[in-house]
Design a protein around this motif. Structure first.
Motif, PDB file in Angstrom:
ATOM      1  N   GLN A  86       0.821  -1.201   0.000  1.00  0.00           N
ATOM      2  CA  GLN A  86       0.000   0.000   0.000  1.00  0.00           C
ATOM      3  C   GLN A  86       0.855   1.251   0.000  1.00  0.00           C
ATOM      4  N   ALA A  87       1.973   1.232   0.714  1.00  0.00           N
ATOM      5  CA  ALA A  87       2.871   2.385   0.740  1.00  0.00           C
ATOM      6  C   ALA A  87       3.438   2.639  -0.652  1.00  0.00           C
ATOM      7  N   MET A  88       3.803   1.568  -1.364  1.00  0.00           N
ATOM      8  CA  MET A  88       4.333   1.708  -2.710  1.00  0.00           C
ATOM      9  C   MET A  88       3.267   2.292  -3.645  1.00  0.00           C
ATOM     10  N   GLN A  89       2.035   1.815  -3.528  1.00  0.00           N
ATOM     11  CA  GLN A  89       0.953   2.339  -4.362  1.00  0.00           C
ATOM     12  C   GLN A  89       0.710   3.806  -4.071  1.00  0.00           C
ATOM     13  N   ALA A  90       0.691   4.170  -2.804  1.00  0.00           N
ATOM     14  CA  ALA A  90       0.464   5.563  -2.423  1.00  0.00           C
ATOM     15  C   ALA A  90       1.566   6.451  -2.966  1.00  0.00           C
ATOM     16  N   HIS A  91       2.798   5.973  -2.906  1.00  0.00           N
ATOM     17  CA  HIS A  91       3.927   6.751  -3.430  1.00  0.00           C
ATOM     18  C   HIS A  91       3.796   6.945  -4.943  1.00  0.00           C
ATOM     19  N   LEU A  92       3.451   5.888  -5.654  1.00  0.00           N
ATOM     20  CA  LEU A  92       3.325   5.995  -7.112  1.00  0.00           C
ATOM     21  C   LEU A  92       2.161   6.895  -7.516  1.00  0.00           C
ATOM     22  N   ILE A  93       1.083   6.855  -6.769  1.00  0.00           N
ATOM     23  CA  ILE A  93      -0.073   7.697  -7.080  1.00  0.00           C
ATOM     24  C   ILE A  93       0.242   9.162  -6.811  1.00  0.00           C
ATOM     25  N   ALA A  94       1.071   9.421  -5.794  1.00  0.00           N
ATOM     26  CA  ALA A  94       1.400  10.801  -5.418  1.00  0.00           C
ATOM     27  C   ALA A  94       2.315  11.482  -6.420  1.00  0.00           C
ATOM     28  N   ILE A  95       3.058  10.726  -7.211  1.00  0.00           N
ATOM     29  CA  ILE A  95       3.967  11.315  -8.196  1.00  0.00           C
ATOM     30  C   ILE A  95       3.136  11.934  -9.318  1.00  0.00           C
ATOM     31  N   LYS A  96       3.376  13.183  -9.592  1.00  0.00           N
ATOM     32  CA  LYS A  96       2.579  13.913 -10.586  1.00  0.00           C
ATOM     33  C   LYS A  96       3.325  14.147 -11.892  1.00  0.00           C
ATOM     34  N   SER A  97       4.338  13.355 -12.166  1.00  0.00           N
ATOM     35  CA  SER A  97       5.075  13.480 -13.417  1.00  0.00           C
ATOM     36  C   SER A  97       4.127  13.226 -14.592  1.00  0.00           C
ATOM     37  N   PRO A  98       4.110  14.116 -15.591  1.00  0.00           N
ATOM     38  CA  PRO A  98       3.189  13.930 -16.723  1.00  0.00           C
ATOM     39  C   PRO A  98       3.357  12.582 -17.427  1.00  0.00           C
ATOM     40  N   GLY A  99       4.583  12.134 -17.551  1.00  0.00           N
ATOM     41  CA  GLY A  99       4.827  10.846 -18.198  1.00  0.00           C
ATOM     42  C   GLY A  99       4.254   9.689 -17.393  1.00  0.00           C
ATOM     43  N   LEU A 100       4.430   9.748 -16.085  1.00  0.00           N
ATOM     44  CA  LEU A 100       3.923   8.680 -15.224  1.00  0.00           C
ATOM     45  C   LEU A 100       2.402   8.701 -15.161  1.00  0.00           C
ATOM     46  N   VAL A 101       1.816   9.883 -15.143  1.00  0.00           N
ATOM     47  CA  VAL A 101       0.354  10.001 -15.141  1.00  0.00           C
ATOM     48  C   VAL A 101      -0.216   9.381 -16.415  1.00  0.00           C
ATOM     49  N   ARG A 102       0.408   9.676 -17.538  1.00  0.00           N
ATOM     50  CA  ARG A 102      -0.033   9.130 -18.821  1.00  0.00           C
ATOM     51  C   ARG A 102       0.120   7.609 -18.849  1.00  0.00           C
ATOM     52  N   LEU A 103       1.242   7.119 -18.324  1.00  0.00           N
ATOM     53  CA  LEU A 103       1.484   5.674 -18.279  1.00  0.00           C
ATOM     54  C   LEU A 103       0.442   4.975 -17.401  1.00  0.00           C
TER      55      LEU A 103
END
Length: 56
Positions: free
Chosen positions: A2-19
Motif C-alpha cells: 500500500q505504501a508503494m501504491q500511495a507513493h506511485l499515485i502521489a507522483i505527478k510526473s506527466p509521463g507517469l500520469v499518462r502511463l
C-alpha cells in the motif's frame, strides 16, 4: 504494498500520469490484478464460518 501504491499515485510526473492511465484498464483485465485485489480486500487466510449457528 500500500505504501508503494500511495507513493506511485502521489507522483505527478506527466509521463507517469499518462502511463498509469494507459496501463490501468489493461491491468484490470489480468488474473494477477484480480488475485492481488482479492488478497488486499479479503486477506490471505481463509475464513471458515460455522453455519450451525444459522440453522433453525
Amino acid at each position: 504494498m500500500q505504501a508503494m501504491q500511495a507513493h506511485l499515485i502521489a507522483i505527478k510526473s506527466p509521463g507517469l500520469v499518462r502511463l498509469r492511465r494507459m496501463l490501468a484498464p489493461v491491468m484490470r483485465r489480468t488474473p494477477i490484478f484480480h488475485q492481488m485485489r482479492n488478497k488486499i480486500a479479503l486477506g490471505v487466510q481463509r475464513v471458515d464460518v460455522s453455519t450451525s449457528y444459522f440453522m433453525r
